[in-house]
Motif scaffolding. Structure first.
Motif, PDB file in Angstrom:
ATOM      1  N   VAL A  95      50.816  50.157  57.586  1.00  0.00           N
ATOM      2  CA  VAL A  95      51.404  48.984  58.238  1.00  0.00           C
ATOM      3  C   VAL A  95      51.473  47.827  57.241  1.00  0.00           C
ATOM      4  O   VAL A  95      52.469  47.104  57.168  1.00  0.00           O
ATOM      5  CB  VAL A  95      50.583  48.581  59.486  1.00  0.00           C
ATOM      6  CG1 VAL A  95      51.123  47.296  60.099  1.00  0.00           C
ATOM      7  CG2 VAL A  95      50.621  49.693  60.523  1.00  0.00           C
ATOM      8  N   GLU A  96      50.419  47.669  56.442  1.00  0.00           N
ATOM      9  CA  GLU A  96      50.350  46.555  55.486  1.00  0.00           C
ATOM     10  C   GLU A  96      51.537  46.598  54.522  1.00  0.00           C
ATOM     11  O   GLU A  96      52.191  45.591  54.284  1.00  0.00           O
ATOM     12  CB  GLU A  96      49.049  46.603  54.670  1.00  0.00           C
ATOM     13  CG  GLU A  96      47.788  46.286  55.456  1.00  0.00           C
ATOM     14  CD  GLU A  96      47.428  47.383  56.459  1.00  0.00           C
ATOM     15  OE1 GLU A  96      47.741  48.572  56.198  1.00  0.00           O
ATOM     16  OE2 GLU A  96      46.878  47.062  57.526  1.00  0.00           O
ATOM     17  N   SER A  97      51.794  47.761  53.939  1.00  0.00           N
ATOM     18  CA  SER A  97      52.860  47.829  52.941  1.00  0.00           C
ATOM     19  C   SER A  97      54.223  47.638  53.599  1.00  0.00           C
ATOM     20  O   SER A  97      55.107  46.995  53.035  1.00  0.00           O
ATOM     21  CB  SER A  97      52.804  49.149  52.164  1.00  0.00           C
ATOM     22  OG  SER A  97      53.308  50.202  52.939  1.00  0.00           O
ATOM     23  N   ALA A  98      54.393  48.158  54.806  1.00  0.00           N
ATOM     24  CA  ALA A  98      55.673  47.992  55.501  1.00  0.00           C
ATOM     25  C   ALA A  98      55.902  46.514  55.831  1.00  0.00           C
ATOM     26  O   ALA A  98      56.989  45.974  55.606  1.00  0.00           O
ATOM     27  CB  ALA A  98      55.713  48.843  56.769  1.00  0.00           C
ATOM     28  N   VAL A  99      54.856  45.865  56.338  1.00  0.00           N
ATOM     29  CA  VAL A  99      54.963  44.440  56.683  1.00  0.00           C
ATOM     30  C   VAL A  99      55.238  43.616  55.425  1.00  0.00           C
ATOM     31  O   VAL A  99      56.081  42.710  55.422  1.00  0.00           O
ATOM     32  CB  VAL A  99      53.677  43.958  57.395  1.00  0.00           C
ATOM     33  CG1 VAL A  99      53.611  42.439  57.462  1.00  0.00           C
ATOM     34  CG2 VAL A  99      53.608  44.552  58.797  1.00  0.00           C
ATOM     35  N   ILE A 148      67.025  46.602  59.374  1.00  0.00           N
ATOM     36  CA  ILE A 148      65.912  47.288  58.709  1.00  0.00           C
ATOM     37  C   ILE A 148      65.539  48.540  59.501  1.00  0.00           C
ATOM     38  O   ILE A 148      65.285  48.471  60.702  1.00  0.00           O
ATOM     39  CB  ILE A 148      64.687  46.347  58.606  1.00  0.00           C
ATOM     40  CG1 ILE A 148      65.060  45.052  57.860  1.00  0.00           C
ATOM     41  CG2 ILE A 148      63.514  47.058  57.930  1.00  0.00           C
ATOM     42  CD1 ILE A 148      63.979  43.987  57.883  1.00  0.00           C
ATOM     43  N   PHE A 149      65.506  49.653  58.815  1.00  0.00           N
ATOM     44  CA  PHE A 149      65.177  50.941  59.437  1.00  0.00           C
ATOM     45  C   PHE A 149      63.766  51.343  59.002  1.00  0.00           C
ATOM     46  O   PHE A 149      63.480  51.392  57.807  1.00  0.00           O
ATOM     47  CB  PHE A 149      66.191  51.983  58.960  1.00  0.00           C
ATOM     48  CG  PHE A 149      66.192  53.286  59.706  1.00  0.00           C
ATOM     49  CD1 PHE A 149      67.110  53.518  60.722  1.00  0.00           C
ATOM     50  CD2 PHE A 149      65.295  54.292  59.374  1.00  0.00           C
ATOM     51  CE1 PHE A 149      67.138  54.739  61.403  1.00  0.00           C
ATOM     52  CE2 PHE A 149      65.308  55.506  60.059  1.00  0.00           C
ATOM     53  CZ  PHE A 149      66.230  55.732  61.072  1.00  0.00           C
ATOM     54  N   ILE A 150      62.895  51.586  59.961  1.00  0.00           N
ATOM     55  CA  ILE A 150      61.531  52.006  59.642  1.00  0.00           C
ATOM     56  C   ILE A 150      61.477  53.531  59.584  1.00  0.00           C
ATOM     57  O   ILE A 150      61.851  54.209  60.537  1.00  0.00           O
ATOM     58  CB  ILE A 150      60.531  51.499  60.706  1.00  0.00           C
ATOM     59  CG1 ILE A 150      60.658  49.985  60.902  1.00  0.00           C
ATOM     60  CG2 ILE A 150      59.096  51.881  60.327  1.00  0.00           C
ATOM     61  CD1 ILE A 150      60.300  49.149  59.703  1.00  0.00           C
ATOM     62  N   LEU A 151      61.008  54.043  58.468  1.00  0.00           N
ATOM     63  CA  LEU A 151      60.910  55.493  58.295  1.00  0.00           C
ATOM     64  C   LEU A 151      59.458  55.947  58.343  1.00  0.00           C
ATOM     65  O   LEU A 151      58.584  55.291  57.769  1.00  0.00           O
ATOM     66  CB  LEU A 151      61.488  55.891  56.944  1.00  0.00           C
ATOM     67  CG  LEU A 151      62.987  55.709  56.763  1.00  0.00           C
ATOM     68  CD1 LEU A 151      63.283  55.043  55.437  1.00  0.00           C
ATOM     69  CD2 LEU A 151      63.695  57.051  56.859  1.00  0.00           C
ATOM     70  N   PRO A 152      59.215  57.080  59.003  1.00  0.00           N
ATOM     71  CA  PRO A 152      57.862  57.648  58.934  1.00  0.00           C
ATOM     72  C   PRO A 152      57.660  58.192  57.518  1.00  0.00           C
ATOM     73  O   PRO A 152      58.621  58.605  56.881  1.00  0.00           O
ATOM     74  CB  PRO A 152      57.910  58.776  59.944  1.00  0.00           C
ATOM     75  CG  PRO A 152      59.342  59.210  59.947  1.00  0.00           C
ATOM     76  CD  PRO A 152      60.151  57.967  59.697  1.00  0.00           C
ATOM     77  N   GLY A 192      65.730  50.351  54.103  1.00  0.00           N
ATOM     78  CA  GLY A 192      64.905  51.428  54.641  1.00  0.00           C
ATOM     79  C   GLY A 192      63.470  51.201  54.195  1.00  0.00           C
ATOM     80  O   GLY A 192      63.198  51.168  52.998  1.00  0.00           O
ATOM     81  N   VAL A 193      62.588  50.990  55.156  1.00  0.00           N
ATOM     82  CA  VAL A 193      61.195  50.684  54.820  1.00  0.00           C
ATOM     83  C   VAL A 193      60.303  51.820  55.289  1.00  0.00           C
ATOM     84  O   VAL A 193      60.281  52.164  56.474  1.00  0.00           O
ATOM     85  CB  VAL A 193      60.757  49.349  55.461  1.00  0.00           C
ATOM     86  CG1 VAL A 193      59.252  49.135  55.315  1.00  0.00           C
ATOM     87  CG2 VAL A 193      61.514  48.189  54.821  1.00  0.00           C
ATOM     88  N   LEU A 194      59.589  52.401  54.341  1.00  0.00           N
ATOM     89  CA  LEU A 194      58.692  53.502  54.640  1.00  0.00           C
ATOM     90  C   LEU A 194      57.409  52.958  55.266  1.00  0.00           C
ATOM     91  O   LEU A 194      56.760  52.079  54.711  1.00  0.00           O
ATOM     92  CB  LEU A 194      58.357  54.206  53.310  1.00  0.00           C
ATOM     93  CG  LEU A 194      58.119  55.708  53.376  1.00  0.00           C
ATOM     94  CD1 LEU A 194      59.389  56.416  53.810  1.00  0.00           C
ATOM     95  CD2 LEU A 194      57.669  56.229  52.021  1.00  0.00           C
TER      96      LEU A 194
END
Lengths: 200, 200
Positions: B169-173, B118-122, B163-165
């Motif tokens: 924080v809530e929506s990413a989690v 999982i890649f976290i994107l700004p 890819g998670v934008l």
């Protein structure tokens, strides 16, 4: 804009896909495809709403022109999922839910492998038997045949992406909602990810 | 019993993976791996709890014996994720969360492609700049360097599954929780599906 998801919910008869799909349609913003059929409309059924009612000749033409995602014959009548209808919605970014039998799902997979293929499993053969019995619309022999064929169909789960156990409707619906959310996060479904970031 | 999931959360610095992982550990039953390091323990740090504190010689031996899933050098000290530790937990059916940089994640992927990457994107470069500025621990030049390297790192998203934008924080989690739930429904992660049904 990203394409919509084609969500195919399938599995043996008695596994409970109908109830699950009804609940998904209640809870999520999903579209369904209208099937074409050669059978006569029943009282109250509206052409273009319940089904596209077409002649056998028209159906044959559409078949030859490969205009169906999948089709089947049931008791001498033909049913099919028109390809253009579904693909148009997907292009517009709309998610489409298809509830179909295993043969149909495998045919859809060949034409549109980008779909999300979900197989609904009964929690046990015992429970499947109970469910088929409860319908009570069949002779004992027909029921046993149906049970046997459902059992044989289970092995097709390995042709699918996801296997969801229908122990309760709530947990199955919950899992499918998670699958849809996760599929939308797949990198190969959102090629504009970086582009969107550059643009800001 | 099905194997546990190896969940690798990664992305450029400033994307917010630390905060997201903390929240995931709060909400889900996830295990973390304890890293080995050659740096000296800080006050209050416990060997085998915060880190495995080992000598450079020992680290070199472990490297040669390919005992790390990934490793890195930071300011002359070595850090590594011991393979056996993680693989043992996965075999026991425990899910393991790894928060690592991109180079580390790609190394893990080579050794354990079955992981969930999982890649976290700004949400935007603007926001990434704000976040790095807020830390306020760096000179302007260092900050610009970091921003440029974060930007270059974005293209690595295509080596990941998801890819998670990180807009909130809530929506990413929420998205990562859905990904974990969905991955557990994958047919190729639950080979006993039918077997379990037969047994009943």
């Amino acid at each position: 804009m990203s394409k919509g998801l084609l969500i195919v919910v399938s599995g043996p008869s008695g596994a409970g896909k109908g109830t699950i799909c009804k609940e998904l349609l209640n809870e999520l913003d999903l579209n369904i495809s209208i099937s074409a059929t050669t059978r006569n409309p029943r009282i109250g059924e509206v052409d273009g709403e319940n089904y596209f009612f077409i002649t056998k000749d028209k159906f044959q033409d559409m078949l030859l022109e490969k205009q169906f995602l999948e089709h089947a014959e049931v008791y001498g009548n033909y049913y099919g999922t028109p390809k253009s209808n579904v693909l148009d919605m997907l292009e517009e970014g709309k998610d489409v839910l298809l509830e179909i039998d295993i043969q149909g799902a495998l045919s859809v997979k060949e034409i549109y492998p980008d779909g999300v293929f979900i197989f609904i499993l009964p929690p046990s053969m015992e429970e499947l038997k109970n469910r088929i019995e409860k319908r009570g619309t069949e002779t004992k022999e027909a029921m046993l045949n149906r049970l046997e064929s459902a059992y044989k169909e289970l092995k097709y789960v390995f042709k699918y992406d996801y296997g969801v156990l229908n122990d309760t409707v709530e947990s199955a619906v919950d899992n499918i909602k998670a699958i849809i959310k996760a599929e939308k996060c797949k990198v190969n479904r959102q090629k504009n990810l970086i582009k969107n970031i550059e643009e800001v």
